[in-house]
Design an enzyme around this catalytic site. Structure first.
Site, mmCIF file in Angstrom:
data_model
loop_
_atom_site.group_PDB
_atom_site.id
_atom_site.type_symbol
_atom_site.label_atom_id
_atom_site.label_comp_id
_atom_site.label_asym_id
_atom_site.label_seq_id
_atom_site.Cartn_x
_atom_site.Cartn_y
_atom_site.Cartn_z
ATOM 1 C CG ASN A 213 -85.081 -26.573 85.556
ATOM 2 O OD1 ASN A 213 -84.567 -25.530 86.214
ATOM 3 N ND2 ASN A 213 -84.955 -27.263 85.218
ATOM 4 C CG ASP A 282 -87.350 -35.757 87.628
ATOM 5 O OD1 ASP A 282 -86.686 -36.533 87.376
ATOM 6 O OD2 ASP A 282 -87.508 -34.655 88.293
ATOM 7 C CE LYS A 292 -95.979 -20.856 67.036
ATOM 8 N NZ LYS A 292 -97.197 -18.932 66.500
ATOM 9 C CG ASP A 311 -81.826 -40.257 88.120
ATOM 10 O OD1 ASP A 311 -80.953 -39.987 88.198
ATOM 11 O OD2 ASP A 311 -82.839 -40.456 88.894
ATOM 12 C CG PHE A 328 -76.964 -29.806 94.861
ATOM 13 C CD1 PHE A 328 -75.699 -30.058 94.696
ATOM 14 C CD2 PHE A 328 -77.430 -28.997 95.278
ATOM 15 C CE1 PHE A 328 -74.773 -29.073 94.790
ATOM 16 C CE2 PHE A 328 -76.200 -27.452 96.402
ATOM 17 C CZ PHE A 328 -75.238 -28.444 95.810
ATOM 18 C CE LYS A 342 -85.399 -35.679 95.529
ATOM 19 N NZ LYS A 342 -85.527 -35.007 94.934
ATOM 20 C CE LYS A 346 -82.037 -38.760 91.951
ATOM 21 N NZ LYS A 346 -82.715 -38.323 90.529
#
Ligand code: PMT
Length: 416
Positions: A213, A282, A292, A311, A328, A342, A346
């Site tokens: 990301n 996740d 490949k 997690d 966060f 959340k 958590k």
């Protein structure tokens, strides 16, 4: 020096394209009350004029060790003694190499050998030059010698390339310097062990492909630096491509969520405060293919099977005698509602939510805005640089969780 308003700063400008931003650095430092004198490397004048820098700094610009007039009014040793901080922005690959190796063949490098002031080096160059092993080893040498580095950041470059090597923006550099100058910062976190995760994770599919990301690690790094500047002992667990860390922060580099989870668990025992800023994937590809994947034939792939990653933060919450845990939440819709849920799901003490549907904040931006949610209330933080947000968040966490030295010893007694 008790603040930036009492700082005598030498700004060294080297011959790189980012020199066009240097006048903004001078202006920003002066606005905060610093006295700034500019020193050019031999090639800086090819990118920015002495007239401009003289006008914004209010002092003649020095660029020559052999300038008799300048030496007569303030010799280079006197100039080195005058400064209680030296900032080099931009710092080119060539100047970094010279500084790392102790060269003294021009005014700027000579000053660096003659000063006892802290020196901040702000790399700025093409991404290939930055990633070259010579530059990387020179940066390691610099940090080992006690120089601080700021940035670089990642993004589009003047030459058309994309990647790491852009000079950190002037407002971020100034925030960084301001934090450092502020020796009035109470060392309330002395003796407190803080662990921060930062950056993305990389989940490999085959030898050349992965899921990741846009996290840059900037926000996590800013929080780690803020905790360090208040005296905490800081461990940073960094995903790929997180900017270099300054001396004094213990850093562990990891790639995948599994590696991050392991690194966190291995060092959790002594941790008082855990802050999960990393954008941990996740899911990861269910199978890692050693060869490949081909576009056609037996080895082709049209469906990607995923499996759940650990997690990291929820696993910290399961540990007996766990630290205070702050997470966060990167949300694109109903941020407060999702973040409140959340936090509970958590099992963590606080969560800091940023609305990443706004492209000017959140992932890979220099600024951020956030709301801190904890059991006792919610605090909103206006849009600002990630560096100053990091500092504000640490201040608030210190208050909310009574992290100061005295409170820490009370907590230890009550754990016993
Ligand atoms: O790195 P920057 O470019 O500076 O950008 C900063 C940021 C946008 C990445 C940062 O401010 C941020 O929002 N980080 C959390 C991103 C995220 O993954 O949010 P989440 O809502 O998916 O995760 C919630 C919390 O669980 C986070 O503390 C995360 O670290 C943690 N988590 C998530 C998944 C997982 N497998 N393990 C975790 O520990």
């Amino acid at each position: 020096m008790s603040g930036i308003n009492e700082a005598n700063i030498i700004l060294g400008i080297c011959g790189g394209i980012a020199a066009y931003k240097s006048p903004y650095i001078v202006r920003g430092l002066k606005e905060r009350g610093a006295d700034v004198r500019v020193v050019f490397s031999p090639n800086a004048h090819k990118f920015v004029t002495k007239t401009t820098l003289q006008a914004v700094s209010g002092h003649p610009v020095r660029d020559n060790l052999w300038d008799e007039n300048a030496e007569a009014s303030m010799g280079h040793i006197e100039l080195a003694k005058w400064a209680n901080m030296i900032l080099i922005a931009p710092a080119t690959a060539n100047s970094i190499s010279k500084i790392a190796n102790g060269a003294a063949d021009d005014l700027l490098t000579t000053l660096l050998l003659a000063t006892e002031a802290p020196v901040f080096v702000t790399p700025s160059m093409n991404q290939r030059m930055y990633l070259h092993p010579s530059t990387q080893s020179n940066l390691v040498k610099l940090r080992d010698l006690g120089y601080f580095t700021i940035g670089p950041s990642d993004g589009s470059q003047a030459c058309g390339d994309e990647g790491p090597g852009r000079m950190t923006e002037p407002n971020e550099i100034i925030d960084h310097i301001a934090r450092h100058c502020s020796t009035e910062i109470p060392q309330n976190l002395e003796g407190v062990n803080v662990m921060v995760t930062a950056g993305p994770t990389r989940e490999r599919l085959d030898p050349v492909r992965y899921i990741t990301n846009d996290s840059s690690g900037k926000q996590g790094l800013a929080i780690a630096n803020a905790a360090k500047s208040k005296g905490a002992t800081v461990t940073l667990i960094a995903g790929p491509n997180v900017e270099p860390t300054n001396p004094g922060i213990f850093r562990i580099d990891v790639e995948s969520a599994i590696e991050m989870n392991n690194a966190v668990q291995e060092r959790l025992k002594e941790t008082d405060l855990f802050i999960g800023v990393a954008a941990v994937a996740d899911y990861r590809p269910a199978n890692f293919l050693k060869e490949k994947i081909k576009r056609h034939g037996n080895n082709s792939l049209t469906n990607l099977e995923l499996t759940e990653n650990p997690d990291v933060i929820a696993n910290v919450a399961k540990v007996k005698n766990r630290p205070i845990i702050v997470g966060f939440a990167a949300e694109t819709n109903d941020p407060l509602k999702h973040a409140r849920e959340k936090r509970i799901r958590k099992g963590i003490d606080a969560i800091i939510v940023n609305d990443v549907s706004d492209p000017s904040i959140g992932f890979n931006s220099t600024e951020n805005a956030a709301t801190l949610i904890h059991e006792g209330g919610e605090i909103a933080f206006a849009k600002q640089s990630k560096i100053s947000l990091g500092a504000e968040l640490i201040d608030q966490l210190e208050n909310i969780f009574s992290l100061s030295k005295r409170q820490k010893s009370l907590r230890q007694t009550s754990h016993a």
